[in-house]
Scaffold this motif. Structure first.
Motif, PDB file in Angstrom:
ATOM      1  N   LEU A   1       0.117   9.485 -30.250  1.00  0.00           N
ATOM      2  CA  LEU A   1      -1.122  10.252 -30.096  1.00  0.00           C
ATOM      3  C   LEU A   1      -1.092  11.508 -30.961  1.00  0.00           C
ATOM      4  O   LEU A   1      -0.024  12.064 -31.240  1.00  0.00           O
ATOM      5  CB  LEU A   1      -1.313  10.663 -28.632  1.00  0.00           C
ATOM      6  N   THR A   2      -2.253  11.950 -31.387  1.00  0.00           N
ATOM      7  CA  THR A   2      -2.388  13.201 -32.137  1.00  0.00           C
ATOM      8  C   THR A   2      -3.010  14.259 -31.244  1.00  0.00           C
ATOM      9  O   THR A   2      -4.105  14.062 -30.716  1.00  0.00           O
ATOM     10  CB  THR A   2      -3.304  12.991 -33.365  1.00  0.00           C
ATOM     11  N   LEU A   3      -2.306  15.366 -31.082  1.00  0.00           N
ATOM     12  CA  LEU A   3      -2.817  16.474 -30.271  1.00  0.00           C
ATOM     13  C   LEU A   3      -3.612  17.413 -31.175  1.00  0.00           C
ATOM     14  O   LEU A   3      -3.033  18.116 -32.005  1.00  0.00           O
ATOM     15  CB  LEU A   3      -1.641  17.208 -29.615  1.00  0.00           C
ATOM     16  N   VAL A   4      -4.928  17.411 -31.012  1.00  0.00           N
ATOM     17  CA  VAL A   4      -5.796  18.215 -31.884  1.00  0.00           C
ATOM     18  C   VAL A   4      -5.821  19.661 -31.415  1.00  0.00           C
ATOM     19  O   VAL A   4      -5.518  20.589 -32.170  1.00  0.00           O
ATOM     20  CB  VAL A   4      -7.229  17.639 -31.909  1.00  0.00           C
ATOM     21  N   ASP A   5      -6.205  19.870 -30.171  1.00  0.00           N
ATOM     22  CA  ASP A   5      -6.266  21.222 -29.604  1.00  0.00           C
ATOM     23  C   ASP A   5      -6.351  21.125 -28.083  1.00  0.00           C
ATOM     24  O   ASP A   5      -6.546  20.040 -27.539  1.00  0.00           O
ATOM     25  CB  ASP A   5      -7.453  22.026 -30.184  1.00  0.00           C
ATOM     26  N   PHE A   6      -6.185  22.254 -27.414  1.00  0.00           N
ATOM     27  CA  PHE A   6      -6.315  22.261 -25.953  1.00  0.00           C
ATOM     28  C   PHE A   6      -6.582  23.663 -25.450  1.00  0.00           C
ATOM     29  O   PHE A   6      -6.393  24.648 -26.168  1.00  0.00           O
ATOM     30  CB  PHE A   6      -5.072  21.673 -25.268  1.00  0.00           C
ATOM     31  N   LYS A   7      -7.040  23.717 -24.204  1.00  0.00           N
ATOM     32  CA  LYS A   7      -7.394  24.983 -23.564  1.00  0.00           C
ATOM     33  C   LYS A   7      -6.488  25.240 -22.367  1.00  0.00           C
ATOM     34  O   LYS A   7      -6.215  24.321 -21.595  1.00  0.00           O
ATOM     35  CB  LYS A   7      -8.846  24.910 -23.078  1.00  0.00           C
ATOM     36  N   LEU A   8      -6.041  26.463 -22.232  1.00  0.00           N
ATOM     37  CA  LEU A   8      -5.215  26.852 -21.086  1.00  0.00           C
ATOM     38  C   LEU A   8      -5.852  28.013 -20.337  1.00  0.00           C
ATOM     39  O   LEU A   8      -6.590  28.806 -20.933  1.00  0.00           O
ATOM     40  CB  LEU A   8      -3.822  27.298 -21.561  1.00  0.00           C
ATOM     41  N   GLU A   9      -5.545  28.105 -19.044  1.00  0.00           N
ATOM     42  CA  GLU A   9      -5.902  29.296 -18.273  1.00  0.00           C
ATOM     43  C   GLU A   9      -4.652  29.775 -17.562  1.00  0.00           C
ATOM     44  O   GLU A   9      -3.836  28.961 -17.125  1.00  0.00           O
ATOM     45  CB  GLU A   9      -7.003  28.972 -17.246  1.00  0.00           C
ATOM     46  N   PHE A  10      -4.537  31.082 -17.446  1.00  0.00           N
ATOM     47  CA  PHE A  10      -3.386  31.678 -16.776  1.00  0.00           C
ATOM     48  C   PHE A  10      -3.821  32.620 -15.660  1.00  0.00           C
ATOM     49  O   PHE A  10      -4.912  33.175 -15.692  1.00  0.00           O
ATOM     50  CB  PHE A  10      -2.533  32.488 -17.767  1.00  0.00           C
ATOM     51  N   GLY A  11      -2.916  32.781 -14.701  1.00  0.00           N
ATOM     52  CA  GLY A  11      -3.145  33.760 -13.644  1.00  0.00           C
ATOM     53  C   GLY A  11      -1.833  34.430 -13.305  1.00  0.00           C
ATOM     54  O   GLY A  11      -0.776  34.061 -13.825  1.00  0.00           O
ATOM     55  N   PHE A  12      -1.918  35.418 -12.399  1.00  0.00           N
ATOM     56  CA  PHE A  12      -0.720  36.112 -11.934  1.00  0.00           C
ATOM     57  C   PHE A  12      -0.459  35.748 -10.480  1.00  0.00           C
ATOM     58  O   PHE A  12      -1.405  35.697  -9.682  1.00  0.00           O
ATOM     59  CB  PHE A  12      -0.906  37.633 -12.014  1.00  0.00           C
ATOM     60  N   ASP A  13       0.816  35.508 -10.141  1.00  0.00           N
ATOM     61  CA  ASP A  13       1.154  35.298  -8.729  1.00  0.00           C
ATOM     62  C   ASP A  13       1.396  36.656  -8.066  1.00  0.00           C
ATOM     63  O   ASP A  13       1.217  37.707  -8.689  1.00  0.00           O
ATOM     64  CB  ASP A  13       2.337  34.331  -8.585  1.00  0.00           C
ATOM     65  N   LYS A  14       1.824  36.619  -6.794  1.00  0.00           N
ATOM     66  CA  LYS A  14       1.967  37.860  -6.028  1.00  0.00           C
ATOM     67  C   LYS A  14       3.003  38.802  -6.627  1.00  0.00           C
ATOM     68  O   LYS A  14       2.916  40.011  -6.469  1.00  0.00           O
ATOM     69  CB  LYS A  14       2.313  37.534  -4.571  1.00  0.00           C
ATOM     70  N   SER A  15       3.996  38.224  -7.341  1.00  0.00           N
ATOM     71  CA  SER A  15       5.016  39.064  -7.972  1.00  0.00           C
ATOM     72  C   SER A  15       4.644  39.417  -9.407  1.00  0.00           C
ATOM     73  O   SER A  15       5.494  39.882 -10.186  1.00  0.00           O
ATOM     74  CB  SER A  15       6.373  38.354  -7.966  1.00  0.00           C
ATOM     75  N   ASN A  16       3.361  39.147  -9.751  1.00  0.00           N
ATOM     76  CA  ASN A  16       2.854  39.451 -11.103  1.00  0.00           C
ATOM     77  C   ASN A  16       3.481  38.611 -12.210  1.00  0.00           C
ATOM     78  O   ASN A  16       3.486  39.034 -13.377  1.00  0.00           O
ATOM     79  CB  ASN A  16       3.005  40.932 -11.432  1.00  0.00           C
ATOM     80  N   ASN A  17       4.017  37.450 -11.843  1.00  0.00           N
ATOM     81  CA  ASN A  17       4.488  36.517 -12.880  1.00  0.00           C
ATOM     82  C   ASN A  17       3.289  35.805 -13.474  1.00  0.00           C
ATOM     83  O   ASN A  17       2.368  35.435 -12.749  1.00  0.00           O
ATOM     84  CB  ASN A  17       5.395  35.440 -12.274  1.00  0.00           C
ATOM     85  N   LEU A  18       3.338  35.572 -14.780  1.00  0.00           N
ATOM     86  CA  LEU A  18       2.304  34.759 -15.423  1.00  0.00           C
ATOM     87  C   LEU A  18       2.525  33.300 -15.058  1.00  0.00           C
ATOM     88  O   LEU A  18       3.647  32.790 -15.166  1.00  0.00           O
ATOM     89  CB  LEU A  18       2.440  34.884 -16.932  1.00  0.00           C
ATOM     90  N   VAL A  19       1.461  32.637 -14.639  1.00  0.00           N
ATOM     91  CA  VAL A  19       1.570  31.241 -14.218  1.00  0.00           C
ATOM     92  C   VAL A  19       0.458  30.442 -14.892  1.00  0.00           C
ATOM     93  O   VAL A  19      -0.706  30.854 -14.893  1.00  0.00           O
ATOM     94  CB  VAL A  19       1.442  31.122 -12.678  1.00  0.00           C
ATOM     95  N   LEU A  20       0.815  29.281 -15.442  1.00  0.00           N
ATOM     96  CA  LEU A  20      -0.179  28.372 -16.009  1.00  0.00           C
ATOM     97  C   LEU A  20      -1.010  27.787 -14.869  1.00  0.00           C
ATOM     98  O   LEU A  20      -0.457  27.331 -13.864  1.00  0.00           O
ATOM     99  CB  LEU A  20       0.516  27.248 -16.774  1.00  0.00           C
ATOM    100  N   ALA A  21      -2.336  27.784 -15.027  1.00  0.00           N
ATOM    101  CA  ALA A  21      -3.215  27.356 -13.928  1.00  0.00           C
ATOM    102  C   ALA A  21      -4.194  26.290 -14.410  1.00  0.00           C
ATOM    103  O   ALA A  21      -4.017  25.659 -15.456  1.00  0.00           O
ATOM    104  CB  ALA A  21      -3.949  28.566 -13.375  1.00  0.00           C
ATOM    105  N   ASP A  22      -5.204  26.088 -13.615  1.00  0.00           N
ATOM    106  CA  ASP A  22      -6.328  25.196 -13.873  1.00  0.00           C
ATOM    107  C   ASP A  22      -5.890  23.750 -14.136  1.00  0.00           C
ATOM    108  O   ASP A  22      -5.118  23.200 -13.366  1.00  0.00           O
ATOM    109  CB  ASP A  22      -7.197  25.754 -15.004  1.00  0.00           C
ATOM    110  N   GLU A  23      -6.392  23.117 -15.189  1.00  0.00           N
ATOM    111  CA  GLU A  23      -6.150  21.684 -15.404  1.00  0.00           C
ATOM    112  C   GLU A  23      -5.685  21.404 -16.824  1.00  0.00           C
ATOM    113  O   GLU A  23      -5.872  22.230 -17.735  1.00  0.00           O
ATOM    114  CB  GLU A  23      -7.437  20.895 -15.128  1.00  0.00           C
ATOM    115  N   LEU A  24      -5.060  20.253 -16.991  1.00  0.00           N
ATOM    116  CA  LEU A  24      -4.694  19.746 -18.321  1.00  0.00           C
ATOM    117  C   LEU A  24      -5.125  18.290 -18.328  1.00  0.00           C
ATOM    118  O   LEU A  24      -4.441  17.428 -17.789  1.00  0.00           O
ATOM    119  CB  LEU A  24      -3.172  19.812 -18.528  1.00  0.00           C
ATOM    120  N   SER A  25      -6.280  18.026 -18.902  1.00  0.00           N
ATOM    121  CA  SER A  25      -6.844  16.685 -18.817  1.00  0.00           C
ATOM    122  C   SER A  25      -7.662  16.411 -20.073  1.00  0.00           C
ATOM    123  O   SER A  25      -7.776  17.273 -20.952  1.00  0.00           O
ATOM    124  CB  SER A  25      -7.752  16.591 -17.601  1.00  0.00           C
ATOM    125  N   GLY A  26      -8.246  15.241 -20.103  1.00  0.00           N
ATOM    126  CA  GLY A  26      -9.118  14.908 -21.227  1.00  0.00           C
ATOM    127  C   GLY A  26     -10.308  15.837 -21.352  1.00  0.00           C
ATOM    128  O   GLY A  26     -10.957  15.886 -22.392  1.00  0.00           O
TER     129      GLY A  26
END
Ligand code: ATP
Ligand code: MG
Length: 239
Positions: free
Chosen positions: A174-199
C-alpha cells in the motif's frame, strides 16, 4: 470489563457519537454514515462504522506496540471503542508524503502525487465554519492551544507515526499518501494520540487506487466505499 458501556451522549460529530462513561473514559461510536464537503454530501453506509472502528483499533494497537501513547482502551467488536477522556487540542495535524488534497489547492505549482523530499507536517484549526483553515505554529502558541515545546513533541510523534504506518503499509503493497491526527492531554499533561485512524482520515492507495474516503469525495457510492474499507481491512490483516 463488560463491553455494554453506557454513558450520556455529550457530542455528535459527522463521523462519531461521543458518550461520557465517567471522568476517566469516553465511548466513541462510529456511525454507519459517510460525509464529504463539510457534510454537504452525506449517505447511510451500513457496516462502515464497524470497519472504521476496526481500522482504528488495529492501527492504534500497531502504534502502541512501538510505544506511541494513544487513547484506546477497548473495543466492543462492533462500532464502539472505549477511550481515555482527554483535554483535546482543537487542531488537526496532517502528515503528507505525496502532494494531494488541500495541499494542491493552495500550492498548484506542485503536480498531484509528487513525492515530497521529506514528509510535510501542517496544522489546521478544527472549525467546520472556517473549513479547518491552515494555521501556523505561532498562531497556535498565541491562541494558547499549545506551547512550542508541545508542538515540537507533536511533530516528533507525528513523524514517528508516519514511519511506522509507512513501513507497515509498504509491507502490504500500500502507498500511504497522507493522514490526519488529533492529540489531547491526559490528567498528567502527557500528550496522547486521540480520535480515529481509518479510511476517513488516512489516504491509502493500492496500485494507484484509493481504499479511503477519497472514493466518496470523487463520487463513488457509499456501498463502493464500504467495499474499499473491507478490502483495506483484508490487506492490512484486520479480522
Ligand atoms: N480521547 C478523546 N477525548 C476527548 N475527545 C476526543 C477524544 N478523541 C476524539 N475526541 C473528539 O471527539 C469528537 C469525535 O467526533 P467526530 O470526529 O465525529 O466529530 P468532529 O471531528 O468534531 O467533526 P467532524 O464531523 O468534522 O469529524 C471530535 O471532536 C474529537 O476531537
Ligand atoms: Mg472528526
Amino acid at each position: 470489563m463488560s463491553r455494554n458501556w453506557t454513558g450520556e451522549l455529550i457530542y455528535e460529530g459527522k463521523a462519531k457519537r461521543v458518550y461520557r462513561v465517567n471522568d476517566e473514559f469516553l465511548v466513541m461510536e462510529f456511525k454507519d454514515e459517510v460525509t464529504a464537503f463539510d457534510g454537504a454530501r452525506k449517505e447511510h453506509a451500513p457496516s462502515k462504522g464497524k470497519l472504521a472502528a476496526a481500522q482504528t483499533v488495529f492501527l492504534m494497537g500497531l502504534l502502541g506496540k512501538y510505544g506511541i501513547r494513544n487513547h484506546l482502551v477497548d473495543w466492543d467488536g462492533d462500532r464502539k471503542i472505549l477511550v481515555r477522556s482527554l483535554r483535546m487540542i482543537p487542531i488537526e495535524v496532517i502528515v503528507r508524503n505525496y502532494a494531494y488534497g488541500s495541499f494542491l489547492k493552495r500550492m498548484p505549482l506542485v503536480k498531484s502525487m509528487t513525492k515530497f523530499s521529506k514528509p510535510l507536517i501542517e496544522f489546521h484549526l478544527k472549525s467546520d465554519e472556517l473549513h479547518d483553515p491552515l494555521i501556523t505554529t505561532d498562531d497556535i502558541i498565541e491562541a494558547g492551544l499549545a506551547s512550542q515545546e508541545q508542538l515540537n513533541e507533536i511533530m516528533g510523534i507525528a513523524l514517528r507515526i508516519n514511519e511506522i504506518l509507512n513501513n507497515y503499509m509498504a509491507s502490504k503493497g500500500l502507498t500511504l499518501v497522507d493522514f490526519k491526527l488529533e492529540f489531547g492531554f491526559d490528567k498528567s499533561n502527557n500528550l496522547v494520540l486521540a480520535d480515529e485512524l481509518s479510511g476517513d482520515t488516512i489516504r491509502v492507495l493500492i496500485n494507484g487506487r484509493h481504499l479511503d474516503k477519497e472514493l466518496f469525495r470523487r463520487g463513488s457510492s457509499s456501498a463502493d466505499l464500504v467495499k474499499a474499507y473491507e478490502e483495506m481491512n483484508k490487506i492490512l490483516g484486520i479480522s
